[in-house]
Design a protein around this motif. Structure first.
Motif, PDB file in Angstrom:
ATOM      1  N   HIS A 164      49.762  26.102   3.578  1.00 42.71           N
ATOM      2  CA  HIS A 164      49.048  25.388   2.746  1.00 42.71           C
ATOM      3  C   HIS A 164      48.142  26.007   1.654  1.00 42.71           C
TER       4      HIS A 164
ATOM      5  N   HIS B 267      47.714  24.713  -3.002  1.00 40.06           N
ATOM      6  CA  HIS B 267      47.468  23.617  -4.140  1.00 40.06           C
ATOM      7  C   HIS B 267      48.351  24.217  -5.136  1.00 40.06           C
TER       8      HIS B 267
ATOM      9  N   HIS C  79      43.360  17.997   4.966  1.00 39.53           N
ATOM     10  CA  HIS C  79      42.206  18.966   5.245  1.00 39.53           C
ATOM     11  C   HIS C  79      41.386  18.366   6.342  1.00 39.53           C
TER      12      HIS C  79
ATOM     13  N   HIS D 127      42.268  24.385   7.667  1.00 34.40           N
ATOM     14  CA  HIS D 127      41.070  24.755   7.965  1.00 34.40           C
ATOM     15  C   HIS D 127      40.729  24.796   9.486  1.00 34.40           C
TER      16      HIS D 127
ATOM     17  N   ASP E  56      45.642  28.608   0.769  1.00 34.14           N
ATOM     18  CA  ASP E  56      44.813  27.506   0.171  1.00 34.14           C
ATOM     19  C   ASP E  56      44.563  27.897  -1.202  1.00 34.14           C
TER      20      ASP E  56
HETATM   21 FE    FE Z   1      43.184  23.320   0.747  1.00 38.55          FE
END
Ligand code: FE
Ligand code: GUN
Length: 451
Positions: A87, A89, A247, A286, A337
């Motif tokens: 995970h 971005h 998320h 998360h 993340d």
């Molecule tokens: Fe994220």
């Protein structure tokens, strides 16, 4: 070993070359749920056509190697599977290390303004290449990434991944409320997602992930549309369906907000579950404020967790509970993340995962930590048939760690007595300097510059 031709009638078939790598080798194996470190102090890895042929002790595997084979020998090294980051971005490459009060404030102050720039293909391409360079420099060979709402941000991501022959998953962010106007979907989200899926999903090493950012930024209609895409492109006839990434339960403010927005749902996970977005193709980042019911329902639906310790500590979001996740048998993995997370290095992620577990009075053994960012990452992304360890026929994406990367590491490693102690030192002291070389499908694509 030279290429050899063998004649079958008038057709000449060229037997492809076997690549032979000698090194200390480590990977995780899992039999009936039991995870083990498989370690060959003097090991041999055989690769043909980009796939693993065999791995094992030099003394036994060498019998299967032609006498004139060219053996690539790594000394003072540890060869292991490439890291899998489940995970992150990619448009947040430049958001990393932006000081935020909390998740929601950080999103509006830094993340959304930066993401607006990805409507510009040139900008996306420039940052995309920097992002992939950084991933590889850190030994991450597979990742699942959020793009932005702009379809061209996804085209850019997959174009670069394809050029570099990487196994990657990504998707266009779906967001139609509670974000800046310029980033909101304007009614073409279904068509845009469909054409991206047709263009990229299951093409070479690429997988598409339907990507509703999180419950607060999607209307009920958009979540329904996302579920439609999952259904339309589900697993069938041996074809892998699209993934889903989003998320879940990251910050307490976010959890309260979801309660207000979805008053009819039992809890946050129930929002995704009641809109048919859960299951074995779905990865939830998360999962740190889960209720007992949410753990149970994640397990019952076979949904996956991507744990993000760096991000959770950086944004002050909370601590994940590995014992709970394991107790319920949830497939969990570790992830950076980026850019909520403050490091691309999976060594840093393992380091912080260990400390989060300690603060919870729990254990995170080094074998478990490495498992969570190799084989378990592959399992979370449904890619464990092709990557994650060195089982026969898996794709040969691997990293060669330089055990003399720093004087401290080199000296400290002289004191270790077994593979567990070695791995523990690496996860506590390691960073990008440990990544000596990176191989994709058996080909070297990165070599660290000499200091
Ligand atoms: Fe994220
Ligand atoms: N929740 C919704 N969007 C984001 C994001 O970009 N980063 C993190 N860490 N959490 C989110």
């Amino acid at each position: 070993m030279k290429e050899r031709g063998c004649h079958t009638g008038s057709i000449v078939m060229v037997k492809s070359e076997m690549k032979v790598f000698r090194s200390a080798i480590f990977h995780c194996t899992e039999v009936l749920g039991v995870v083990q470190a498989s370690y060959f102090e003097d090991g041999l890895l055989l690769v043909r056509d980009g796939k693993v042929v065999e791995v094992g002790d030099y003394s036994s595997v060498i019998e299967n190697v032609d006498a004139d084979a060219n053996i690539i020998h790594f000394e003072n090294s540890l060869l292991m599977p490439g890291f899998i980051d489940s995970h992150l971005h990619y448009p947040q490459y430049k958001v990393i290390a932006s000081y935020g009060q909390n998740l929601l404030e950080w999103l509006s102050s830094f993340t959304f303004p930066e993401e607006k720039q990805f409507g510009d293909k040139e900008y996306a391409t420039r940052v995309g290449n920097l992002f992939f360079d950084e991933l590889i420099r850190n030994g991450t060979t597979t990742a699942m990434a959020f793009c932005t709402t702009h379809p061209q941000s996804v085209d850019t991501f997959f174009t670069i991944a394809k050029e570099r022959k990487l196994r990657m998953a990504a998707g266009k962010v779906l967001m139609d409320r509670n974000a800046p106007e310029e980033l909101l979907d304007i009614g073409t989200d279904y068509q845009d997602s469909r054409s991206l899926i047709e263009r990229w999903h299951n093409k070479e090493r690429l997988s598409y992930a339907v990507t509703p950012r999180f419950a607060p930024t999607s209307s009920k209609e958009q979540l329904t549309m996302a579920a439609g895409l999952l259904k339309e492109y589900s697993n069938s006839n041996g074809r892998k369906g699209v993934l889903l990434q989003t998320h879940l339960n990251e910050s307490t403010e976010e959890v309260e907000w979801v309660k207000d927005l979805y008053p009819d749902c039992d809890n946050y996970f129930d929002v995704y579950d009641s809109y048919n977005l859960t299951g074995s193709n779905s990865v939830f980042a998360h999962c740190i404020h889960n209720t007992e019911d949410e753990y149970k329902r994640m397990a019952d639906s076979n949904s996956r967790a991507a744990l993000c310790p760096n991000s959770n500590l950086f944004l002050g979001s909370g601590l994940f509970d590995i014992e709970k996740l394991d107790y319920y048998g949830i497939t969990s993995s570790l992830s950076s993340d980026i850019g909520g997370g403050d490091s691309f290095s999976m060594f840093s992620v393992m380091n912080q995962a260990y400390k989060v577990s300690k603060l919870n009075g729990q254990e995170m053994s080094p074998v478990k930590a490495f498992y969570l960012c190799t084989l378990a990452g592959a399992k979370a992304l449904n890619m464990d048939d092709s990557i994650g360890n060195f089982e026969k026929n898996k794709e040969a994406d691997f990293v060669v760690l330089d055990l003399h990367a720093t004087e401290l590491i080199s000296e400290r490693l002289k004191t270790v007595k077994n593979i567990e102690q070695l791995l523990f030192c690496l996860m506590m002291l390691g960073d990008d300097r440990l990544i000596g070389e990176v191989y994709i499908l058996g080909d070297c694509i990165y070599k660290k510059m000499e200091a």
